[in-house]
Design an enzyme around this catalytic site. Sequence first.
Site, PDB file in Angstrom:
ATOM      1  N   ASP A 110      44.503 -30.820 -18.148  1.00  0.00           N
ATOM      2  CA  ASP A 110      43.945 -32.164 -17.961  1.00  0.00           C
ATOM      3  C   ASP A 110      45.046 -33.209 -18.178  1.00  0.00           C
ATOM      4  O   ASP A 110      45.140 -34.186 -17.421  1.00  0.00           O
ATOM      5  CB  ASP A 110      42.827 -32.423 -18.982  1.00  0.00           C
ATOM      6  CG  ASP A 110      41.637 -31.517 -18.788  1.00  0.00           C
ATOM      7  OD1 ASP A 110      40.618 -31.951 -18.239  1.00  0.00           O
ATOM      8  OD2 ASP A 110      41.726 -30.331 -19.193  1.00  0.00           O
TER       9      ASP A 110
ATOM     10  N   GLU B 204      32.553 -34.275 -13.892  1.00  0.00           N
ATOM     11  CA  GLU B 204      33.324 -33.038 -14.062  1.00  0.00           C
ATOM     12  C   GLU B 204      33.148 -32.116 -12.847  1.00  0.00           C
ATOM     13  O   GLU B 204      34.103 -31.523 -12.368  1.00  0.00           O
ATOM     14  CB  GLU B 204      32.864 -32.339 -15.351  1.00  0.00           C
ATOM     15  CG  GLU B 204      33.771 -31.227 -15.821  1.00  0.00           C
ATOM     16  CD  GLU B 204      33.284 -30.611 -17.134  1.00  0.00           C
ATOM     17  OE1 GLU B 204      32.147 -30.925 -17.577  1.00  0.00           O
ATOM     18  OE2 GLU B 204      34.038 -29.808 -17.715  1.00  0.00           O
TER      19      GLU B 204
ATOM     20  N   ASN C  32      45.576 -29.237 -22.045  1.00  0.00           N
ATOM     21  CA  ASN C  32      46.860 -29.007 -21.393  1.00  0.00           C
ATOM     22  C   ASN C  32      46.862 -29.409 -19.908  1.00  0.00           C
ATOM     23  O   ASN C  32      47.599 -30.324 -19.505  1.00  0.00           O
ATOM     24  CB  ASN C  32      47.196 -27.523 -21.608  1.00  0.00           C
ATOM     25  CG  ASN C  32      48.515 -27.086 -21.024  1.00  0.00           C
ATOM     26  OD1 ASN C  32      48.975 -27.630 -20.044  1.00  0.00           O
ATOM     27  ND2 ASN C  32      49.127 -26.077 -21.631  1.00  0.00           N
TER      28      ASN C  32
ATOM     29  N   GLN D 120      46.704 -22.681 -21.000  1.00  0.00           N
ATOM     30  CA  GLN D 120      45.939 -23.039 -19.798  1.00  0.00           C
ATOM     31  C   GLN D 120      46.883 -22.972 -18.604  1.00  0.00           C
ATOM     32  O   GLN D 120      48.106 -22.937 -18.800  1.00  0.00           O
ATOM     33  CB  GLN D 120      45.385 -24.470 -19.956  1.00  0.00           C
ATOM     34  CG  GLN D 120      43.884 -24.499 -20.028  1.00  0.00           C
ATOM     35  CD  GLN D 120      43.299 -25.868 -20.257  1.00  0.00           C
ATOM     36  OE1 GLN D 120      43.996 -26.853 -20.428  1.00  0.00           O
ATOM     37  NE2 GLN D 120      41.984 -25.926 -20.263  1.00  0.00           N
TER      38      GLN D 120
ATOM     39  N   ASP E 203      36.389 -20.990 -17.256  1.00  0.00           N
ATOM     40  CA  ASP E 203      35.860 -20.129 -18.308  1.00  0.00           C
ATOM     41  C   ASP E 203      34.838 -19.054 -17.905  1.00  0.00           C
ATOM     42  O   ASP E 203      34.963 -17.902 -18.285  1.00  0.00           O
ATOM     43  CB  ASP E 203      35.185 -20.986 -19.388  1.00  0.00           C
ATOM     44  CG  ASP E 203      36.058 -22.165 -19.824  1.00  0.00           C
ATOM     45  OD1 ASP E 203      37.179 -22.321 -19.330  1.00  0.00           O
ATOM     46  OD2 ASP E 203      35.586 -22.921 -20.686  1.00  0.00           O
TER      47      ASP E 203
ATOM     48  N   TYR F  46      34.850 -34.072 -24.172  1.00  0.00           N
ATOM     49  CA  TYR F  46      36.130 -33.448 -24.558  1.00  0.00           C
ATOM     50  C   TYR F  46      37.018 -34.483 -25.255  1.00  0.00           C
ATOM     51  O   TYR F  46      37.869 -35.114 -24.602  1.00  0.00           O
ATOM     52  CB  TYR F  46      36.842 -32.905 -23.317  1.00  0.00           C
ATOM     53  CG  TYR F  46      36.031 -31.913 -22.510  1.00  0.00           C
ATOM     54  CD1 TYR F  46      35.828 -30.607 -22.954  1.00  0.00           C
ATOM     55  CD2 TYR F  46      35.462 -32.288 -21.291  1.00  0.00           C
ATOM     56  CE1 TYR F  46      35.082 -29.699 -22.225  1.00  0.00           C
ATOM     57  CE2 TYR F  46      34.715 -31.382 -20.546  1.00  0.00           C
ATOM     58  CZ  TYR F  46      34.527 -30.104 -21.015  1.00  0.00           C
ATOM     59  OH  TYR F  46      33.791 -29.210 -20.281  1.00  0.00           O
TER      60      TYR F  46
ATOM     61  N   TYR G 116      28.677 -24.870 -14.382  1.00  0.00           N
ATOM     62  CA  TYR G 116      30.093 -24.852 -14.710  1.00  0.00           C
ATOM     63  C   TYR G 116      30.915 -24.176 -13.602  1.00  0.00           C
ATOM     64  O   TYR G 116      30.929 -24.671 -12.488  1.00  0.00           O
ATOM     65  CB  TYR G 116      30.254 -24.180 -16.085  1.00  0.00           C
ATOM     66  CG  TYR G 116      31.406 -24.694 -16.932  1.00  0.00           C
ATOM     67  CD1 TYR G 116      31.804 -26.012 -16.926  1.00  0.00           C
ATOM     68  CD2 TYR G 116      32.081 -23.822 -17.782  1.00  0.00           C
ATOM     69  CE1 TYR G 116      32.839 -26.459 -17.736  1.00  0.00           C
ATOM     70  CE2 TYR G 116      33.127 -24.258 -18.602  1.00  0.00           C
ATOM     71  CZ  TYR G 116      33.507 -25.581 -18.562  1.00  0.00           C
ATOM     72  OH  TYR G 116      34.551 -26.013 -19.355  1.00  0.00           O
TER      73      TYR G 116
HETATM   74  C1  DGY Z   1      35.273 -25.821 -23.205  1.00  0.00           C
HETATM   75  O1  DGY Z   1      35.094 -26.170 -24.371  1.00  0.00           O
HETATM   76  O2  DGY Z   1      34.381 -25.650 -22.401  1.00  0.00           O
HETATM   77  C2  DGY Z   1      36.638 -25.668 -22.715  1.00  0.00           C
HETATM   78  O3  DGY Z   1      36.664 -25.181 -21.412  1.00  0.00           O
HETATM   79  C3  DGY Z   1      37.489 -24.816 -23.591  1.00  0.00           C
HETATM   80  O4  DGY Z   1      38.780 -25.149 -23.304  1.00  0.00           O
END
Ligand code: DGY
Length: 450
Positions: free
Chosen positions: A47, A415, A45, A118, A180, A40, A371
Site C-alpha cells: 500500500d 477497497e 508495505n 508483501q 489473503d 487499516y 475479499y
Molecule cells: C488484513 O488484516 O486483512 C490484512 O490483509 C493483513 O495484512
Amino acid sequence: MPGSGPFPPEKPDQDFLACARETLTANDEGEFVKPGRHQYPHQWNWDAALVAMGLAHFDEARARKEVRSLLQGQWLDGMIPHVVYHNGSSDYFPGPDFWQIEQSVAAPPRVHTSGLVQPPLLATCIRRMHRRARDRQASLAFVREVYPRLLRWHRWLHRARDPEGTGLVAIVHPWESGTDNAARFVQPLMQVTPSQMPAYQRRDSAHVSADERPQHADYERFVYLIDRFRHWGYDPETMYQRSPFLVQDTLFNAVTYQAHEDLIALADQIGEPTAEIEGWRVRLRRAFTNKLWDDEEGLFFAFDARHHQLIRENGVATFLALYAGLADHAQAQVLVGAHLENPEEYAPDRHSRFLVPSQAKNNYFFEPRRYWRGPVWILINWMVMQGLERYGYAELAERVRRDSLALMRSGGFFEYYDPRDGSAAGASGFSWSAALALEMLEPLPLPETG
Ligand code: DGY
C-alpha cells in the site's frame, strides 16, 4: 466481448482527480498514509509503495517521505515487513505486540513491525515516481539514497525465500501474497492444522461486513502460522524449512520479476551494476514458465512447494504473467482468448458487468463480495491493464481502465467492488484506489530520462 469497442476520447474530470488527491491527504497520519479510512490504521508495505506513487502526482517531497517511513521498518537482514506500526496499537488486530519480533536477531531496533512480507512493488513504484518527477535532481538523489536498501530487499527475497535456488520465491503465509483468502490458498491451508492457538480477537469485521472478509477457518490458520513463526524467532531458514504453508505464488513471483526489471532501470540511472539482478530474472523466468504453466488448462497456477503440486484454481493472479511479460505469445493468446474474454470466467455477461473479477466466476470458491474470492480490485485491474497493453490488446486494456474508473466514479474510492453491479465493498476511503485513479488518468511521460 459484450460492451467492448472503440472508446470516445476521455476528458479527465477535475473534481474526480481532486477527490483522489483528497482521499490520500485525508488518510495522511503525518509519518505515513494509512491504507483506508478506518480499517487499516498502520503502514502496509505494498500500500505504501502505491500511495507514494499516487502522492508523487501532486507532492513529490511527501511521496519520498512515504518511502522513507516504510524503510524505517526494514529489518537488519534486508527484509521489508508487511506492516510498520509507527503509531503504537489501535483497534486493528494483530497489533504490534502480537508479533513479538524482538524474538528475532534481525528485527529493527526502534520500530514495531510485523514479521511477514508483501509483494515487492516498491522498486516498480519508485521507478514510476522517478519518471514522473519534475524536480529531477531531488528525485535522482532520492534514487541514489534508497537504491542500496531496495537491492538488499530483493536479495533477501532470493536468499531467504529460495534457499534451494529453484528460481522462484516462496511465501510462507497467505498474507504475504496480499490476496489473503484467494481460492489458490484453500488447498494448502487445508493441510495446516491449528493447535494450541494463542488467545486473540478478530477485529477486521468491526468496520467491514463479515461476509466481505475471510472466513473463520482461514483466519484461524492465519493466526496459527504467525504463532509458529514467532516461536521460531522469525528465523528465515526455519520458516522456509518448517512452515506448514509454503507456496511459490504466481502473483508474488510476477510482481517480483517486474520489480527486478524496474530495479535494473533504477540501477542504470545511477550507474550501478545489474548482473546480480539479471541473474535472478533469468532463473525466475525459467522456473515460472517451466513449473507454473499448465498446458491442459491454459493457465499459470501457484505451486504448493510443501506438498509438491500445482494448485489448479482459476483466479486473476494467472494474468499477472502478462503484467510481468512472463508469458510467451501463444500463452498470452490462450490467457486472453480462452479465459479473460470468456463470459463464464471473467468477461461481462448477464450477471456481471465489470472486469476483472478476482476469481473466475465459474470457480467453485467464487463469491462476488468476499475479499479476494471474486470482487474487482483496482490494483489488480491496473496490473492486468498494463499486461494487456504489453501484449498488444490495447482495446481490452482500455476496457479494464474504463471499468476501473467507472467503479471509482460511481462508488467512491473503496477497497473492492462487486463485479455484478459495481457496488462498493470492503474498506472506505481506500488510498491505493485513489492513487491508481491518478495513475490511470495522468499518464507517464515518455521517454524515460535520467
Ligand atoms: C488484513 O488484516 O486483512 C490484512 O490483509 C493483513 O495484512
